[in-house]
Scaffold this motif. Structure first.
Motif, mmCIF file in Angstrom:
data_model
loop_
_atom_site.group_PDB
_atom_site.id
_atom_site.type_symbol
_atom_site.label_atom_id
_atom_site.label_comp_id
_atom_site.label_asym_id
_atom_site.label_seq_id
_atom_site.Cartn_x
_atom_site.Cartn_y
_atom_site.Cartn_z
ATOM 1 N N LEU A 73 2.788 -12.985 -20.377
ATOM 2 C CA LEU A 73 4.246 -12.531 -20.514
ATOM 3 C C LEU A 73 4.729 -11.940 -18.861
ATOM 4 N N VAL A 74 5.788 -12.385 -18.726
ATOM 5 C CA VAL A 74 6.518 -11.667 -17.426
ATOM 6 C C VAL A 74 7.703 -10.651 -18.053
ATOM 7 N N LEU A 75 7.416 -9.586 -17.557
ATOM 8 C CA LEU A 75 8.291 -8.324 -17.826
ATOM 9 C C LEU A 75 8.910 -7.890 -16.217
ATOM 10 N N GLU A 76 10.229 -7.437 -16.524
ATOM 11 C CA GLU A 76 10.680 -7.060 -15.185
ATOM 12 C C GLU A 76 10.025 -5.873 -14.225
ATOM 13 N N VAL A 77 9.737 -4.999 -15.205
ATOM 14 C CA VAL A 77 8.935 -3.440 -14.691
ATOM 15 C C VAL A 77 8.272 -2.925 -15.772
ATOM 16 N N PRO A 78 7.193 -2.089 -15.523
ATOM 17 C CA PRO A 78 6.493 -1.234 -16.617
ATOM 18 C C PRO A 78 7.313 -0.377 -17.073
ATOM 19 N N ARG A 79 7.303 -0.115 -18.629
ATOM 20 C CA ARG A 79 7.788 0.939 -18.975
ATOM 21 C C ARG A 79 7.143 2.224 -19.076
ATOM 22 N N LEU A 80 7.635 3.249 -18.690
ATOM 23 C CA LEU A 80 7.203 4.774 -18.709
ATOM 24 C C LEU A 80 7.259 5.388 -20.176
ATOM 25 N N GLU A 81 5.995 5.636 -20.788
ATOM 26 C CA GLU A 81 5.964 6.158 -22.011
ATOM 27 C C GLU A 81 5.506 7.604 -21.948
ATOM 28 N N GLY A 82 5.871 8.462 -21.137
ATOM 29 C CA GLY A 82 5.167 9.731 -21.162
ATOM 30 C C GLY A 82 4.049 9.790 -20.137
ATOM 31 N N GLN A 83 3.559 11.072 -20.023
ATOM 32 C CA GLN A 83 2.341 11.328 -19.101
ATOM 33 C C GLN A 83 1.051 10.359 -18.996
ATOM 34 N N GLU A 84 0.551 10.069 -20.350
ATOM 35 C CA GLU A 84 -0.422 9.369 -20.664
ATOM 36 C C GLU A 84 -0.192 8.061 -19.857
ATOM 37 N N MET B 97 11.726 -18.968 -11.941
ATOM 38 C CA MET B 97 10.704 -19.458 -11.000
ATOM 39 C C MET B 97 9.512 -18.664 -10.876
ATOM 40 N N PHE B 98 9.598 -17.564 -11.146
ATOM 41 C CA PHE B 98 8.531 -16.369 -11.099
ATOM 42 C C PHE B 98 7.275 -16.752 -12.489
ATOM 43 N N ALA B 99 8.035 -17.020 -13.848
ATOM 44 C CA ALA B 99 7.271 -17.435 -14.562
ATOM 45 C C ALA B 99 6.670 -18.807 -14.305
ATOM 46 N N ASP B 100 7.010 -19.402 -13.674
ATOM 47 C CA ASP B 100 6.256 -20.918 -13.351
ATOM 48 C C ASP B 100 5.064 -20.483 -12.462
ATOM 49 N N LEU B 101 5.219 -19.595 -11.455
ATOM 50 C CA LEU B 101 3.976 -18.985 -10.820
ATOM 51 C C LEU B 101 2.979 -18.513 -11.814
ATOM 52 N N VAL B 102 3.326 -17.718 -12.679
ATOM 53 C CA VAL B 102 2.319 -17.076 -13.813
ATOM 54 C C VAL B 102 1.904 -18.338 -14.413
ATOM 55 N N GLN B 103 2.645 -19.279 -14.900
ATOM 56 C CA GLN B 103 2.081 -20.337 -15.696
ATOM 57 C C GLN B 103 1.107 -21.112 -14.578
ATOM 58 N N ASP B 104 1.446 -21.506 -13.559
ATOM 59 C CA ASP B 104 0.409 -22.261 -12.711
ATOM 60 C C ASP B 104 -0.646 -21.544 -12.740
ATOM 61 N N SER B 105 -0.735 -20.217 -12.476
ATOM 62 C CA SER B 105 -1.926 -19.496 -12.356
ATOM 63 C C SER B 105 -2.876 -19.507 -13.688
ATOM 64 N N VAL B 106 -2.057 -19.281 -14.781
ATOM 65 C CA VAL B 106 -2.756 -19.573 -16.215
ATOM 66 C C VAL B 106 -3.312 -20.859 -16.019
ATOM 67 N N GLU B 107 -2.715 -21.864 -15.949
ATOM 68 C CA GLU B 107 -3.304 -23.338 -16.134
ATOM 69 C C GLU B 107 -4.637 -23.591 -15.212
ATOM 70 N N ARG B 108 -4.689 -22.950 -14.086
ATOM 71 C CA ARG B 108 -5.797 -22.915 -13.202
ATOM 72 C C ARG B 108 -7.096 -22.286 -13.694
ATOM 73 N N LEU B 109 -6.738 -20.927 -14.501
ATOM 74 C CA LEU B 109 -7.859 -20.305 -14.976
ATOM 75 C C LEU B 109 -7.989 -20.944 -16.436
ATOM 76 N N GLU B 110 -7.374 -21.554 -17.050
ATOM 77 C CA GLU B 110 -7.491 -22.226 -18.481
ATOM 78 C C GLU B 110 -8.706 -23.393 -18.243
ATOM 79 N N ARG B 111 -8.724 -24.058 -17.040
ATOM 80 C CA ARG B 111 -9.714 -25.087 -16.847
ATOM 81 C C ARG B 111 -11.090 -24.313 -16.959
ATOM 82 N N ARG B 112 -11.320 -23.147 -16.299
ATOM 83 C CA ARG B 112 -12.520 -22.839 -16.323
ATOM 84 C C ARG B 112 -12.823 -21.725 -17.798
#
Length: 110
Positions: A26-37, A1-16
């Motif tokens: 993409l939908v990812l669960e959580v951001p990855r930590l890759e060091g201090q940067e 269902m979460f991916a559907d929310l993202v897709q709905d938003s993208v479709e709204r924006l693609e018209r413009r």
């Protein structure tokens, strides 16, 4: 269902913004930590809700929405849908070098 929310938003924006058809969302669960940067790139936000990866060497640009941080910050489907759209708009704006209000004139109103 979460991916559907993202897709709905993208479709709204693609018209413009038809050029978004060339962007991978993409939908990812959580951001990855890759060091201090990585932490430094987040700025004031404790955990990012989304991010972008510009196009390079045969790879399309990507917009990422992090599911768990968005879910934690929202209560109910309507609030979650509004936050997902806000995150997508903000990331697309950054990718295109525009303000969120330019990407979606209704940004911040929902």
């Amino acid at each position: 269902m979460f991916a559907d929310l993202v897709q709905d938003s993208v479709e709204r924006l693609e018209r413009r913004w038809p050029q978004l058809a060339e962007v991978e969302f993409l939908v990812l669960e959580v951001p990855r930590l890759e060091g201090q940067e990585s932490v430094a790139l987040w700025g004031d936000e404790a955990v990012p809700l989304g991010g972008i990866m510009p196009a390079r060497e045969g790879r399309r640009a990507r917009v990422v929405v992090y599911r768990r941080p968005v879910e934690i910050r929202s209560k109910g489907r309507d609030e979650r849908a509004a936050l997902v759209h806000e995150v997508v708009v903000e990331q697309v704006a950054e990718l295109l070098g525009l303000t969120p209000e330019t990407v979606d004139p209704r940004y911040g109103e929902e």
